[in-house]
Enzyme design. Structure first.
Site, PDB file in Angstrom:
ATOM      1  N   CYS A  42      -1.860  21.467   4.889  1.00  0.00           N
ATOM      2  CA  CYS A  42      -2.129  22.467   5.827  1.00  0.00           C
ATOM      3  C   CYS A  42      -1.321  23.789   5.603  1.00  0.00           C
ATOM      4  O   CYS A  42      -0.065  23.899   5.485  1.00  0.00           O
ATOM      5  CB  CYS A  42      -1.818  22.220   7.125  1.00  0.00           C
ATOM      6  SG  CYS A  42      -2.029  23.341   8.440  1.00  0.00           S
ATOM      7  N   CYS A  64       0.581  25.357   8.301  1.00  0.00           N
ATOM      8  CA  CYS A  64       1.663  24.638   8.629  1.00  0.00           C
ATOM      9  C   CYS A  64       3.021  24.794   7.565  1.00  0.00           C
ATOM     10  O   CYS A  64       3.881  25.016   8.051  1.00  0.00           O
ATOM     11  CB  CYS A  64       1.300  23.237   8.418  1.00  0.00           C
ATOM     12  SG  CYS A  64       0.056  22.664   9.448  1.00  0.00           S
TER      13      CYS A  64
END
Length: 103
Positions: free
Chosen positions: A26, A29
């Protein structure tokens, strides 16, 4: 600190705990990670900060209804008190932390 299904409940049971639900693939993230790491350092001893890899701990992600990542949840004495989805600045998170601490 990395949380697992085995350690999660005991870790969040007392005090304030901030949990970052993330995955290695991600992009957002990975952008959020340095902020979370800095907060862990800055609030050490006052708020426990940790991460849950949703790929490895799908049960925890499901338990808290994680549909998008990054999702961060602030717990107080084992109960979720605030859920944040998406990227957040250090200043935004500090304001949330300070409010929860009564500062």
């Amino acid at each position: 600190m990395d949380f697992t299904t085995e350690t999660f409940d005991a870790t969040i049971a007392e005090g304030l705990t901030f949990v970052d639900f993330w995955a290695p693939w991600c992009g957002p993230c990975r952008m959020q990670a340095p902020v979370v790491e800095q907060l862990a350092e800055d609030y050490d001893g006052r708020i426990t900060v940790g991460k849950v890899n949703v790929d490895e701990e799908a049960e925890l992600a499901g338990r808290f209804g994680i549909m998008s990542i990054p999702t961060m949840i602030l717990f107080k004495d084992g109960q979720p008190i605030q859920k944040l989805v998406g990227l957040h600045s250090q200043g935004q998170l500090e304001a949330i932390f300070d409010s929860a601490l009564g500062e």
